[in-house]
Design a protein around this motif. Structure first.
Motif, mmCIF file in Angstrom:
data_model
loop_
_atom_site.group_PDB
_atom_site.id
_atom_site.type_symbol
_atom_site.label_atom_id
_atom_site.label_comp_id
_atom_site.label_asym_id
_atom_site.label_seq_id
_atom_site.Cartn_x
_atom_site.Cartn_y
_atom_site.Cartn_z
ATOM 1 N N PHE A 45 -5.888 -110.660 -84.146
ATOM 2 C CA PHE A 45 -5.975 -109.570 -83.167
ATOM 3 C C PHE A 45 -7.312 -109.511 -82.456
ATOM 4 N N SER A 48 -6.143 -109.219 -79.209
ATOM 5 C CA SER A 48 -5.593 -107.923 -78.807
ATOM 6 C C SER A 48 -6.317 -106.839 -79.606
ATOM 7 N N SER A 51 -5.041 -103.063 -79.925
ATOM 8 C CA SER A 51 -3.873 -102.950 -80.801
ATOM 9 C C SER A 51 -4.287 -103.051 -82.269
ATOM 10 N N PHE A 90 0.570 -100.601 -83.640
ATOM 11 C CA PHE A 90 0.905 -101.671 -82.689
ATOM 12 C C PHE A 90 1.804 -101.154 -81.569
ATOM 13 N N ALA A 93 0.054 -98.757 -79.121
ATOM 14 C CA ALA A 93 -0.838 -99.492 -78.221
ATOM 15 C C ALA A 93 -0.056 -100.234 -77.145
ATOM 16 N N PHE A 94 1.146 -100.685 -77.493
ATOM 17 C CA PHE A 94 1.950 -101.489 -76.560
ATOM 18 C C PHE A 94 2.671 -100.624 -75.534
ATOM 19 N N SER A 167 -7.617 -107.526 -73.846
ATOM 20 C CA SER A 167 -6.579 -108.309 -74.518
ATOM 21 C C SER A 167 -6.152 -109.511 -73.689
ATOM 22 N N GLN A 195 3.411 -107.942 -79.855
ATOM 23 C CA GLN A 195 2.469 -108.665 -79.020
ATOM 24 C C GLN A 195 3.196 -109.868 -78.420
#
Length: 547
Positions: A45, A48, A51, A90, A93-94, A167, A195
């Motif tokens: 990560f 990212s 996340s 996760f 964040a997405f 990211s 992701q």
């Protein structure tokens, strides 16, 4: 050596124990209850970071909630709480703009997921013998996404971020170097963490390979089947939907491909059938939930996996005859541990030399049998716990806060067979119920050498009650002490295991007792020439109860 050092750190430090649970949570997302695998995944990560940070925050909240609500240590260490919390981070964040309003929602979701896990363990795992999987994550995340549907899209905390927090920088370098089909596979694996990153997919796959080659093969096969089914039946469909179907099929394949079911060619076919089913269900859920703008998440994985495990659990004897056997939840680790679990059990058919009698007078209740976490697993997998109940099936009179309230406390404990006393400890204090002594987990105990590398270990005896000493020869049925509540014990009981060495905590071995009775009622009694007492049975020693 590194593993031993880490284990010592975890045992001696609260912070080490917490970090261990946190890392195991990240690994458990792909069925790897291993802190090293969790660390490898977490390193991914760096591509990212936001996340990863939100996942760490939510995972921390879930684990802290479990600790504050006095959850058993082995459940926290299993990674269930950290896993659910991380997945929530996760997804937030997405799918959601990174506003300050998001943080309180993330904290609340972490707390709710931990409480839901505890509820499901009691009502799903214990009562129905089904795993919790990621049900809490799916339900809590859906609730969170619905609640935050109208969260402002600006301003966000992403404004003016330093470059190292942006990211996808590694993705931009790696993706063009790979064929599209290979990138899609890595994206499918990374989609488990919500992701689309070749780098994260690579590190996750590396972790899987290090942990379990079998799970790796099943995971890749399931993912390929999922994305292939989507491409065939939904040509031109969204790439994100394809990856959702793919990663759900990958997880189904891992779960049923030797993780929760013994690995045989029959179980492989069963897992493949489940994967195809998961593909169809996944496409249906993506389309159905898309109508209300809610992501399918891991819903099809949970639905299909639980359905196929439930089917096997309804008729265990019938499914065993066709080569399908559920792995007990207490044994669940990785496919290599029990890839031939059925054969392992058959090989461990009782081959003992010593003839054992139950180590007590009268009728006792088997409160915990073989292969039951947390205490009857690993080296002590083949242990039994025995207690005494009254006619109302209560184990104590009064409030149960005094050892003398318990019907078994102070009752005689007998040598189960002739032998020489190898080890004795008699100084551990008896606990005040329901407090347990984690420092002296075995409490007061006697270990008897029966010869042929067979040793009886009887523990949790009453302080200063043991009447034999090391080197003494004992006969079958001879008094060795009294039932107590010492060590890792919250109520008076006898712990018994037949083991391979005289050392405390040595590997237990499958055992059978001779000449005992099973009391199904006052009039219905079965006399057993030999056998293994099962959990929840009332048993008595035919030789020692006067009959």
């Amino acid at each position: 050596m590194l593993k031993d050092k880490w284990s010592r750190l975890v045992r001696s430090s609260a912070l080490g124990s917490f970090i261990d649970a946190l890392l195991r949570g990240f690994g458990q997302i792909v069925f790897c209850n291993n802190p090293l695998i969790g660390l490898i995944i977490l390193i991914g990560f760096i591509d990212s970071p936001i996340s990863g940070l939100l996942a760490l925050l939510s995972s921390t909240i879930a684990i802290l909630t479990a600790i504050l609500t006095k959850t058993e240590r082995y459940l926290i260490k299993s990674g269930l709480f950290g896993c659910s919390g991380a997945l929530i981070g996760f997804v937030f964040a997405f799918y959601l703009p990174l506003n300050w309003q998001l943080i309180p929602a993330l904290v609340l979701s972490g707390i709710l997921s931990a409480l839901l896990i505890k509820l499901l363990i009691r009502n799903l795992s214990i009562k129905v013998n089904l795993p919790v999987l990621s049900i809490p994550f799916v339900l809590v995340t859906w609730l969170g996404l619905l609640s935050l549907r109208h969260i402002p899209t600006s301003p966000t905390m992403l404004d003016n971020l330093p470059g190292f927090l942006i990211s996808g920088q590694i993705e931009q370098l790696l993706a063009p170097l790979l064929p599209e089909s290979i990138s899609t596979i890595f994206h499918t694996i990374s989609a488990i963490f919500f992701q689309y990153s070749v780098f994260i997919g690579m590190l996750c796959l590396l972790g899987l390979i290090l942990h379990s080659r079998i799970s790796t093969v099943f995971g890749i096969a399931g993912g390929v089947i999922g994305i292939t089914l989507f491409s065939l039946f939904t040509p031109g469909g969204e790439y994100a939907s394809k990856l959702t179907v793919g990663f759900n099929c990958a997880l189904i394949s891992i779960a049923l491909g030797g993780f929760f079911i013994t690995l045989t060619w029959q179980s492989t076919l069963y897992a493949l059938f489940a994967v195809f089913t998961g593909g169809v269900v996944g496409m249906a859920l993506v389309n159905l939930l898309g109508l209300v703008n809610i992501p399918a998440l891991a819903a099809s994985f949970n639905l299909v996996t639980l359905l196929f495990l439930f089917i096997l659990g309804k008729a265990p004897s019938k499914i065993s005859s066709v080569g399908l056997k559920l792995v007990p939840l207490a044994w669940v680790d990785k496919p290599e541990t029990y890839s031939n679990w059925n054969l392992l059990v058959n090989m461990k058919r009782i081959n003992q030399q010593v003839r054992l009698s139950l180590p007590f007078y009268g009728i006792w209740y088997v409160s915990r049998g073989n292969n039951r976490k947390p205490t009857h697993s690993g080296a002590s997998a083949y242990a039994w716990d025995f207690i005494v109940l009254n006619e109302r099936k209560k184990l104590f009179r009064g409030t149960g806060t005094d050892n003398k309230d318990y019907y078994s406390f102070g009752l005689p404990v007998l040598a189960p067979a002739p032998g020489k006393v190898a080890k004795v400890t008699d100084s551990a204090p008896d606990n005040t119920p329901p407090i347990a002594n984690w420092e002296q987990s075995w409490g007061n105990y006697v270990i008897i050498d029966h010869g042929n590398d067979e040793f009886s270990e009887i523990s949790h005896l009453k302080q200063h009650s043991i009447v034999v000493r090391e080197g003494d020869e004992v006969d079958r049925g001879q008094l060795i002490g009294n039932c107590g509540n010492s060590g890792l014990s919250m109520a008076s009981h006898i712990h018994y295991q037949l083991q391979k060495a005289s050392s405390l905590g040595a590997d237990s071995m499958p055992a059978k007792f001779h000449n005992y009775k099973i009391h199904k009622s006052f009039t219905k009694i079965t006399v057993m020439e030999e056998g293994r007492p099962k959990e929840k049975e009332l048993v008595s020693n035919s030789l020692s109860d006067g009959s």
